[in-house]
Design an enzyme around this catalytic site. Structure first.
Site, mmCIF file in Angstrom:
data_model
loop_
_atom_site.group_PDB
_atom_site.id
_atom_site.type_symbol
_atom_site.label_atom_id
_atom_site.label_comp_id
_atom_site.label_asym_id
_atom_site.label_seq_id
_atom_site.Cartn_x
_atom_site.Cartn_y
_atom_site.Cartn_z
ATOM 1 N N ASP A 1 0.857 -1.181 0.000
ATOM 2 C CA ASP A 1 0.000 0.000 0.000
ATOM 3 C C ASP A 1 0.895 1.233 0.000
ATOM 4 O OD1 ASP A 1 1.079 0.231 2.518
ATOM 5 O OD2 ASP A 1 -0.821 0.275 3.585
ATOM 6 N N ASP B 1 1.446 4.706 2.377
ATOM 7 C CA ASP B 1 1.025 5.310 3.650
ATOM 8 C C ASP B 1 1.433 6.777 3.700
ATOM 9 O OD1 ASP B 1 0.390 2.644 5.111
ATOM 10 O OD2 ASP B 1 2.441 2.346 4.397
ATOM 11 N N ASP C 1 -3.280 4.434 2.742
ATOM 12 C CA ASP C 1 -3.608 4.764 4.132
ATOM 13 C C ASP C 1 -3.271 6.227 4.390
ATOM 14 O OD1 ASP C 1 -4.361 2.174 4.679
ATOM 15 O OD2 ASP C 1 -2.482 1.625 5.665
HETATM 16 N N1 CTP Z 1 0.737 0.794 11.657
HETATM 17 C C1 CTP Z 1 0.170 1.156 12.841
HETATM 18 N N2 CTP Z 1 -1.178 1.129 13.015
HETATM 19 C C2 CTP Z 1 -1.989 0.727 11.996
HETATM 20 C C3 CTP Z 1 -1.436 0.351 10.771
HETATM 21 C C4 CTP Z 1 -0.044 0.397 10.627
HETATM 22 O O1 CTP Z 1 0.898 1.526 13.758
HETATM 23 N N3 CTP Z 1 -3.285 0.702 12.188
HETATM 24 C C5 CTP Z 1 2.191 0.839 11.509
HETATM 25 C C6 CTP Z 1 2.795 -0.544 11.461
HETATM 26 O O2 CTP Z 1 3.407 -0.848 12.702
HETATM 27 C C7 CTP Z 1 3.828 -0.447 10.384
HETATM 28 C C8 CTP Z 1 3.564 0.844 9.646
HETATM 29 O O3 CTP Z 1 2.474 1.465 10.302
HETATM 30 O O4 CTP Z 1 5.105 -0.390 10.974
HETATM 31 C C9 CTP Z 1 3.264 0.646 8.197
HETATM 32 O O5 CTP Z 1 2.254 -0.323 8.028
HETATM 33 P P1 CTP Z 1 2.040 -1.126 6.691
HETATM 34 O O6 CTP Z 1 1.612 -0.244 5.604
HETATM 35 O O7 CTP Z 1 1.129 -2.276 7.013
HETATM 36 O O8 CTP Z 1 3.451 -1.801 6.397
HETATM 37 P P2 CTP Z 1 4.707 -1.288 5.573
HETATM 38 O O9 CTP Z 1 5.868 -1.373 6.485
HETATM 39 O O10 CTP Z 1 4.424 0.029 4.944
HETATM 40 O O11 CTP Z 1 4.871 -2.418 4.501
HETATM 41 P P3 CTP Z 1 4.207 -2.474 3.031
HETATM 42 O O12 CTP Z 1 5.273 -2.010 2.120
HETATM 43 O O13 CTP Z 1 3.859 -3.898 2.827
HETATM 44 O O14 CTP Z 1 3.012 -1.593 3.028
HETATM 45 MN MN MN Z 2 2.655 0.354 3.844
HETATM 46 MN MN MN Z 3 -0.425 0.738 5.560
#
Ligand code: CTP
Ligand code: MN
Ligand code: MN
Length: 484
Positions: free
Chosen positions: A323, A325, A408
């Site tokens: 995703d 963020d 996100d």
């Molecule tokens: N996070 C959080 N609370 C949430 C969702 C996410 O604190 N409700 C934090 C997670 O601990 C994570 C970070 O936000 O360390 C990013 O989350 P995520 O997008 O799921 O993972 P990524 O590390 O960005 O990996 P990816 O590249 O797969 O998106």
């Molecule tokens: Mn992410």
């Molecule tokens: Mn995310």
């Protein structure tokens, strides 16, 4: 000369007060390379001459004695025991100091020839950093030298998670994470000496891979029906381990099975199934850039002064993500509560919104940080699926000119921005260890909202991530080195 900072305050259980003639010298004899029986002999000898010799290493030790170990090896061993850099607080001594002291009947003056030399630390404490046991004390780059081992360990971690065994899962992830921080490829078990967080099970797996090229346990897990089905089912947006496990037990294996059997799905899961193929495709950095523009324009159309910033994997330097963020920085109190709804409205009117879940803020300034790592934070946030324009694929029939992408957005109040950014930058293991370090090593509570000092019963304010690391007495780790 290194000052003797720590004096003995209590005597070890197995040594009587009257036999100890030199209470300011507290000796620890390293068994490594010496063997248990020689160590026991030297311990008895020393004690018979009135020396204070401890069985267990602790912060009260002033003199560490070893035989046939280099200073670096001893220091590494100590670092592993304490998780700290002990070099300035204890004497690391060769056995000669001990034998000469035995002959003299008292601790002899430490001469240069007694001192085990420790190599000066290259660039910013790097070797010592590798040995620290919390991920937030180490630099972990994205690209490293041991993916042939870490990928295997992470399969076992993932599988433990699918089986609802969090402790086991975190243990495998910790082991993998330590290997990611190593400056070179592991070639033999010998290379793992002195490393923290490598449990017996992880070591067995590593040994098998080093010797045979692969691990039977890892390969059978990878091939197992349960692992594959759980991976496919939890890969659906909106589906967690619990739900996937229930479906698996009911005989379902894939998103197609859900559709075929007409499973009850909530709104998120419906979107997850509908856009499954698109959402399975990793988002590229180039796509993240395009989405950044779209998000920034939307935010500025509502609040021209607000700022956006990437978080999550892309901020850590990843080239692909599941995703994208973003954190939104607003400068007037209250704006964080309205900006997301406005952005969603704009995406709707642009006809690029496929799914949205807006979670209003439940944030309370007085709330203490939680120690439940899985707990959701209280900031305003939204989980979206948006359309991203792209060239239609030649073989995709009708030729959609867009793909679905998960986005996100997080909008914290300004005074908690640094905590929110740090918490959402990840990696997950890095965050987990930051909190654990704060609690166990510093008596402070950390989560995505705040840092709370239990000793003074006060919140610690922070404008930047650097402030938070400083509050914790941690060296600052830049986002690209947080890929623990
Ligand atoms: N996070 C959080 N609370 C949430 C969702 C996410 O604190 N409700 C934090 C997670 O601990 C994570 C970070 O936000 O360390 C990013 O989350 P995520 O997008 O799921 O993972 P990524 O590390 O960005 O990996 P990816 O590249 O797969 O998106
Ligand atoms: Mn992410
Ligand atoms: Mn995310």
């Amino acid at each position: 000369m290194i000052p003797l900072k720590r004096r003995k305050v209590s005597l070890p259980v197995n040594q009587q007060n009257d036999t100890c003639k030199f209470p300011h010298v507290s000796i620890f004899i390293l068994e490594r390379k010496m063997g248990a029986s020689r160590r026991a002999f030297l311990t008895r000898l020393g004690r018979s001459k009135g020396f204070l010799i401890e069985e267990i290493y602790s912060s009260s030790i002033t003199h560490v004695v070893s035989e046939n170990n280099s200073g670096d090896e001893v220091q590494a061993w100590l670092g592993n025991q304490t998780g700290q850099d002990t070099s300035s607080s204890v004497h690391l001594l060769d056995i000669r100091w001990f034998t000469e002291s035995m002959d003299a009947g008292q601790p002899v003056i430490i001469q240069d020839r007694h001192i085990l030399k420790v190599k000066p630390k290259p660039d910013g404490d790097h070797t010592a950093m590798l040995l620290k046991s919390y991920a937030c004390q180490r630099r972990t780059p994205l690209k490293h030298h041991n993916s042939f081992l870490t990928e295997a360990l992470e399969i076992l971690a993932q599988n433990a998670e699918y089986n609802d065994n969090e402790g086991r899962s975190v243990a495998f992830r910790r082991a993998a994470s330590v290997l990611k921080a190593l400056p070179r490829r592991v070639r033999s078990m010998e290379d793992l000496r002195c490393l923290p967080c490598l449990g017996d099970h992880s070591q067995r797996v590593i040994k098998e891979i080093l010797e045979d090229g692969s691990s039977r346990e890892v390969e059978s897990t990878r091939q197992s029906e349960q692992y594959q089905a759980m991976k496919a089912l939890t890969g659906i947006f909106g589906v967690g381990v619990r739900t996937a496990d229930r479906w698996f037990r009911e005989g379902l294996r894939s998103p197609d099975d859900l559709i075929r059997t007409g499973q009850q799905l909530n709104r998120a899961q419906q979107a997850g199934v509908q856009y499954y193929d698109d959402l399975q495709k990793p988002v590229t950095m180039a796509e993240a850039d395009v989405i950044s523009d779209i998000v920034e324009k939307a935010v500025h159309s509502v609040l021209p002064g607000a700022e956006i910033q990437l978080m999550g994997g892309f901020r850590r330097g990843k080239e692909f993500g599941h995703d994208v963020d973003f954190i939104i920085k607003t400068f007037e109190s209250g704006q964080e509560d309205v900006i997301l709804a406005a952005v969603i409205q704009r995406f709707k009117s642009q006809n690029i919104l496929l799914y949205s879940d807006l979670q209003e803020s439940t944030f309370d300034l007085r709330q203490l940080p939680t120690h439940r790592f899985e707990a959701m934070d209280h900031f305003s946030k939204c989980f979206l699926i948006v359309k991203l324009k792209r060239e239609p694929e030649p073989d995709s029939g009708a030729g959609r000119d867009w793909r679905a992408v998960r986005v996100d957005l997080l909008a914290p109040p300004l005074e908690r921005f640094a905590y929110a950014l740090l918490g959402w930058t990840g990696s997950t293991l890095f965050e987990r260890d930051l909190r654990r370090f704060a609690r166990l090593e510093r008596g402070k509570l950390l989560d995505n909202h705040a840092l709370y000092d239990k000793a003074t019963n006060s919140f610690l304010s922070a404008d930047t991530e650097e402030d938070i690391f400083a509050h914790l007495g941690l060296e600052y780790i830049e986002p690209r080195q947080r890929n623990a």
